[in-house]
Design an enzyme around this catalytic site. Structure first.
Site, short mmCIF file in Angstrom:
data_model
loop_
_atom_site.label_atom_id
_atom_site.label_comp_id
_atom_site.label_asym_id
_atom_site.label_seq_id
_atom_site.Cartn_x
_atom_site.Cartn_y
_atom_site.Cartn_z
N GLY A 1 0.69 -1.27 0.07
CA GLY A 1 0.11 0.16 -0.03
C GLY A 1 0.86 1.19 -0.06
O GLY A 1 0.37 2.17 -0.71
N ASN A 2 2.07 1.23 0.72
CA ASN A 2 2.78 2.30 0.89
C ASN A 2 3.43 2.97 -0.36
O ASN A 2 3.41 4.42 -0.57
CB ASN A 2 4.06 1.92 1.82
CG ASN A 2 3.72 2.46 3.20
OD1 ASN A 2 3.03 3.22 3.57
ND2 ASN A 2 4.40 1.60 4.20
P1 ADP Z 1 1.82 -3.81 2.53
O1 ADP Z 1 1.20 -2.75 2.37
O2 ADP Z 1 3.43 -3.60 2.06
O3 ADP Z 1 1.32 -5.19 2.35
P2 ADP Z 1 1.70 -4.60 5.56
O4 ADP Z 1 1.38 -3.52 6.59
O5 ADP Z 1 0.64 -5.46 5.06
O6 ADP Z 1 2.10 -3.98 4.13
O7 ADP Z 1 2.97 -5.70 5.92
C1 ADP Z 1 4.09 -5.10 6.35
C2 ADP Z 1 4.21 -4.81 7.84
O8 ADP Z 1 4.39 -6.23 8.68
C3 ADP Z 1 5.33 -4.08 8.29
O9 ADP Z 1 4.86 -2.70 8.40
C4 ADP Z 1 5.50 -4.55 10.00
O10 ADP Z 1 4.74 -3.51 10.74
C5 ADP Z 1 4.53 -5.88 10.02
N1 ADP Z 1 5.37 -7.26 10.42
C6 ADP Z 1 4.67 -8.14 11.36
N2 ADP Z 1 5.62 -8.91 11.25
C7 ADP Z 1 6.65 -8.65 11.10
C8 ADP Z 1 7.80 -9.29 11.39
N3 ADP Z 1 8.13 -10.43 11.91
N4 ADP Z 1 9.08 -8.71 10.59
C9 ADP Z 1 8.91 -7.73 9.92
N5 ADP Z 1 7.67 -6.69 9.74
C10 ADP Z 1 6.73 -7.46 10.53
#
Ligand code: ADP
Ligand code: MG
Length: 315
Positions: A11-12
């Protein structure tokens, strides 16, 4: 011959939390994201398929839907149509901004968005347990009314913001037009495909496809595409540089590399949050297992840097 990579954007890349979602913001984000992609296109010399999420955009489209219906009596469009709108809209923005970046680099590559349908199974157990919240928040009374009128399922938001429609997130099975996607990508055209995880469709009966109210996980759909078009590398681009164990705790440890057996074990041990990192790990495992090639989870600013992200490998 150039190698083929699939880069899946979170999303970012287009809309950051805290932003309103104006077109200026989205164009600026798309431009900056496109600049980061130049490492793959120019230095690493990949042919490229770009996939992306659509959460914030499709949420706004659903609000437009509701407002248009309330104010003007316009017919509400089902979710598959909203996903199709979002693919066209986001694809256009990426095409234009990526082209602007290519022109700055004196590069001439076509960029083509493919509105992509993805087949799901209507008997997928996800349809008995809709989990994915989408669109606007409603009061309990409004939610009950819509539920009676339309059969939609609503759940209370865990953060107390109201009631929200939940839809199924079924497993993606087949990417429509995957042969064409592979062909034109291998010819050097940059292809934007499976936006928002793809438009979910199913076989209503033999020889009859139809859209369905669901949201396919974009990481899983991207992994399926990457393996079905025989990609040499699968990049999952998000907002963390590396995957961590014991994420957000004093014992946090970043991972440079893990094999799929380790990835499965860490998943089972609960290191990766559902709804964010867990689907990315499952997607990476799927791609590596089916292709024998590596997947990388990282953020765009770390692209092309050795050990800049987490590499998921077969053994
Ligand atoms: P996207 O929009 O890229 O799909 P998400 O918010 O769905 O992003 O997934 C990325 C997030 O996953 C990161 O910002 C982090 O906060 C979270 N996250 C959860 N568990 C972990 C982990 N074990 N290591 C790294 N990030 C993690
Ligand atoms: Mg996500």
């Amino acid at each position: 011959m150039r190698k083929l990579a699939v880069a899946a954007f979170g999303g970012n890349a287009l809309l950051q939390s805290g932003q309103k979602g104006t077109i200026d913001e989205q164009e600026k984000n798309a431009f900056e994201t496109s600049e980061k992609l130049m490492v793959l296109i120019r230095e690493k010399n990949y042919n490229l398929v770009v996939t992306h999420g659509n959460g914030p955009q499709v949420g706004n489209l659903l609000l437009n839907n509701t407002a248009g219906n309330k104010l003007y009596g316009l017919p509400e469009m089902p979710l598959d149509i909203c996903v199709a709108y979002s693919q066209g809209f986001i694809g256009y923005v990426i095409e234009q901004q990526l082209r602007n970046v290519l022109m700055e680099h004196d590069l001439d590559r076509d960029i083509i968005t493919i509105i992509t349908q993805v087949l799901v199974n209507k008997d997928d157990e996800a349809f008995n347990n809709p989990t994915k919240p989408i669109g606007p928040f409603y009061s309990k009374e409004e939610a009950d009314k819509i539920s009676v009128e339309t059969g939609s399922v609503f759940r209370e938001d865990p953060r107390g913001r109201g009631w929200r429609k939940v839809v199924a997130s079924p497993r993606p099975l087949v990417i429509n037009n995957k042969k064409s996607i592979e062909k034109i990508a291998r010819e050097g055209t940059i292809v934007v495909a499976v936006g928002g995880g793809g438009i979910p469709v199913f076989y209503k009966q033999e020889n009859k496809l139809q859209g369905i109210d669901a949201v396919i996980d974009k990481d899983l759909a991207s992994a399926l595409l990457a393996s079905q078009i025989n990609a040499d590398k699968f990049f999952i681009l998000t907002d963390v540089s590396k995957v961590c164990l014991n994420y957000n705790t004093p014992q946090e440890k970043t991972l440079d590399r893990m094999n799929i057996a380790e990835a499965r074990r860490y998943l089972a041990e609960g290191h990766f949050a559902e709804g964010s990192m867990a689907p990315k790990i499952r997607a990476a495992i799927y791609f590596v297992e089916h292709s024998g090639k590596d997947a990388i989870i990282t953020k765009t600013t770390k692209l092309g840097i050795d050990d800049g992200g987490t590499r998921i490998v077969m053994v």
